[in-house]
Scaffold this motif. Structure first.
Motif, mmCIF file in Angstrom:
data_model
loop_
_atom_site.group_PDB
_atom_site.id
_atom_site.type_symbol
_atom_site.label_atom_id
_atom_site.label_comp_id
_atom_site.label_asym_id
_atom_site.label_seq_id
_atom_site.Cartn_x
_atom_site.Cartn_y
_atom_site.Cartn_z
ATOM 1 N N UNK A 40 14.722 2.253 5.482
ATOM 2 C CA UNK A 40 13.512 2.496 6.278
ATOM 3 C C UNK A 40 12.747 1.217 6.565
ATOM 4 N N UNK A 41 11.814 1.326 7.509
ATOM 5 C CA UNK A 41 10.904 0.226 7.804
ATOM 6 C C UNK A 41 10.158 -0.169 6.533
ATOM 7 N N UNK A 42 10.038 -1.479 6.321
ATOM 8 C CA UNK A 42 9.381 -1.980 5.132
ATOM 9 C C UNK A 42 10.323 -2.313 4.000
ATOM 10 N N UNK A 43 11.584 -1.876 4.094
ATOM 11 C CA UNK A 43 12.568 -2.207 3.066
ATOM 12 C C UNK A 43 13.005 -3.667 3.225
ATOM 13 N N UNK A 44 13.700 -4.177 2.217
ATOM 14 C CA UNK A 44 14.147 -5.569 2.275
ATOM 15 C C UNK A 44 15.098 -5.807 3.443
ATOM 16 N N UNK A 45 16.038 -4.863 3.684
ATOM 17 C CA UNK A 45 16.978 -5.046 4.794
ATOM 18 C C UNK A 45 16.266 -4.956 6.137
ATOM 19 N N UNK A 46 15.297 -4.069 6.249
ATOM 20 C CA UNK A 46 14.533 -3.954 7.497
ATOM 21 C C UNK A 46 13.745 -5.228 7.765
ATOM 22 N N UNK A 47 13.086 -5.764 6.738
ATOM 23 C CA UNK A 47 12.312 -6.989 6.900
ATOM 24 C C UNK A 47 13.213 -8.144 7.291
ATOM 25 N N UNK A 48 14.373 -8.229 6.636
ATOM 26 C CA UNK A 48 15.330 -9.281 6.983
ATOM 27 C C UNK A 48 15.828 -9.115 8.411
ATOM 28 N N UNK A 49 16.107 -7.869 8.812
ATOM 29 C CA UNK A 49 16.607 -7.618 10.170
ATOM 30 C C UNK A 49 15.603 -8.060 11.224
ATOM 31 N N UNK A 50 14.329 -7.833 10.977
ATOM 32 C CA UNK A 50 13.312 -8.205 11.961
ATOM 33 C C UNK A 50 13.153 -9.714 12.062
ATOM 34 N N UNK A 187 13.614 2.431 -0.586
ATOM 35 C CA UNK A 187 12.778 1.879 -1.643
ATOM 36 C C UNK A 187 11.279 1.927 -1.342
ATOM 37 N N UNK A 188 10.833 1.712 -0.097
ATOM 38 C CA UNK A 188 9.393 1.814 0.152
ATOM 39 C C UNK A 188 8.799 3.153 -0.291
ATOM 40 N N UNK A 189 9.523 4.237 -0.044
ATOM 41 C CA UNK A 189 9.033 5.551 -0.465
ATOM 42 C C UNK A 189 8.994 5.656 -1.982
ATOM 43 N N UNK A 191 8.645 3.183 -4.146
ATOM 44 C CA UNK A 191 7.587 2.325 -4.676
ATOM 45 C C UNK A 191 6.207 2.916 -4.388
ATOM 46 N N UNK A 192 6.047 3.568 -3.239
ATOM 47 C CA UNK A 192 4.784 4.230 -2.934
ATOM 48 C C UNK A 192 4.471 5.314 -3.961
ATOM 49 N N UNK A 193 5.482 6.097 -4.331
ATOM 50 C CA UNK A 193 5.277 7.143 -5.337
ATOM 51 C C UNK A 193 5.048 6.557 -6.720
ATOM 52 N N UNK A 194 5.666 5.407 -6.991
ATOM 53 C CA UNK A 194 5.412 4.735 -8.266
ATOM 54 C C UNK A 194 3.952 4.307 -8.343
ATOM 55 N N UNK A 195 3.458 3.696 -7.285
ATOM 56 C CA UNK A 195 2.065 3.253 -7.244
ATOM 57 C C UNK A 195 1.113 4.435 -7.416
ATOM 58 N N UNK A 207 10.627 -7.590 -1.796
ATOM 59 C CA UNK A 207 10.021 -7.301 -0.502
ATOM 60 C C UNK A 207 9.023 -6.157 -0.584
ATOM 61 N N UNK A 208 9.366 -5.106 -1.319
ATOM 62 C CA UNK A 208 8.484 -3.940 -1.417
ATOM 63 C C UNK A 208 7.555 -4.000 -2.616
ATOM 64 N N UNK A 209 7.950 -4.706 -3.662
ATOM 65 C CA UNK A 209 7.194 -4.662 -4.906
ATOM 66 C C UNK A 209 6.192 -5.762 -5.136
ATOM 67 N N UNK A 210 6.469 -6.978 -4.636
ATOM 68 C CA UNK A 210 5.570 -8.089 -4.932
ATOM 69 C C UNK A 210 4.140 -7.864 -4.449
ATOM 70 N N UNK A 211 3.927 -7.351 -3.228
ATOM 71 C CA UNK A 211 2.536 -7.132 -2.806
ATOM 72 C C UNK A 211 1.771 -6.188 -3.734
#
Length: 286
Positions: A40-50, A187-189, A191-195, A207-211
């Motif tokens: 999904x958008x926001x994942x490491x592969x998505x960020x790299x792709x953009x 992973x974004x989903x 990590x969102x539920x973890x938070x 990519x998803x966890x450091x912020x």
């Protein structure tokens, strides 16, 4: 049709094809390029792709479209590209999830990770770490193990990629823990539920966890890599705490369908490798 005329016609057709193919590769690209990503958008592969798409667009002079096709552990995206026309206009920016882990995690993989793809360029690697929700009363891996043993079946562990899935299962089985794995599409989903505290444990990538880590919204416990990472030098490793020998580092790379010509691969690889060098230098992405 006389055999001589038929033979001559086939020869002319072969020459015509031979003459057109190099010209097509030489003119490439003449229209937009699509990069398919498995998460999904926001994942490491998505960020790299953009980021890679930006360099491709600048280097090749054509628009680059990012298409997120999440699901089935990334196999939906990989299968899409495996069956695409090998003309260089449909590419896959993926990770170890589809090309290293899938054959071992799933009974049926609808593509051959080697035979059905043309490798174009390595993008890089991205580290991950184990984290827990701030409400969980643990501050180390040893404390997490003790807590899980004292509360069987009450610790939920979310993951959204193969790195997380493998880590959670190995952690659970090696230490004989009764924790509950929870699968997410990306992973974004997770990590969102973890938070939010909907799961108590997760395996974010940088990519998803450091912020969230820097904002104090999740608590990091250990790196998956055997060596500590310079971004988080004080964070211990699984190898140095409760799982000696554990060392897992995910990778990303660009592929096309099998049969993409060398000329097209070379044209794609140049701006991709430039983006990878600059990202490694700036450590903007894993």
């Amino acid at each position: 049709m006389p055999e001589s005329i038929k033979t001559c016609g086939l020869a002319l057709l072969a020459l015509a094809i031979a003459g057109v193919a190099p010209a097509a590769a030489e003119d490439y690209p003449t229209r937009p390029i699509t990069i398919v990503t498995p998460f999904a958008a926001g994942s490491a592969t998505d960020t790299a792709a953009r980021l890679v798409g930006k360099y491709l667009q600048e280097g090749l002079g054509q628009p680059v479209v990012i298409e997120n096709r999440e699901g089935a552990g990334g196999m939906l995206a990989a299968e899409t590209v495996a069956h695409a026309n090998p003309d260089g206009y449909t590419l896959l920016l993926t990770s170890n999830s589809t090309h290293s882990a899938a054959p071992g995690l799933f009974k049926r993989v609808p593509y051959d990770p080697i035979k059905d793809f043309t490798p174009i360029a390595r993008i890089g690697s991205f580290p991950s770490f184990i984290a827990v929700t701030n409400d969980l009363p643990v501050k180390s891996m040893a404390e997490l193990v003790d807590y899980a043993k004292a509360n069987p079946g009450k610790v939920t562990a979310g993951y959204g990629n193969s790195t997380g899935r493998i880590t959670v299962e190995v952690f659970k089985r090696r230490l004989n823990l009764d924790i509950v794995p929870v699968a997410y599409r990306s992973n974004p989903a997770a990590v969102t539920d973890l938070m939010a505290g909907h799961v108590q444990m997760g395996v974010p990538d940088f990519s998803t966890g450091l912020p969230l880590l820097k904002a104090g919204k999740i608590r990091p416990l250990a790196m998956l890599t055997k060596a500590r990472d310079q971004t988080l030098p004080d964070l211990p490793t699984l190898d140095g705490t409760v799982m000696p020998g554990y060392d897992l580092l995910a990778w990303t790379g660009m592929f096309g369908p099998a049969g993409v010509s060398k000329e097209v691969v070379d044209k794609l690889a140049a701006p991709i490798e430039k983006s990878a060098r600059e990202r490694r230098s700036a450590r903007a992405l894993p």
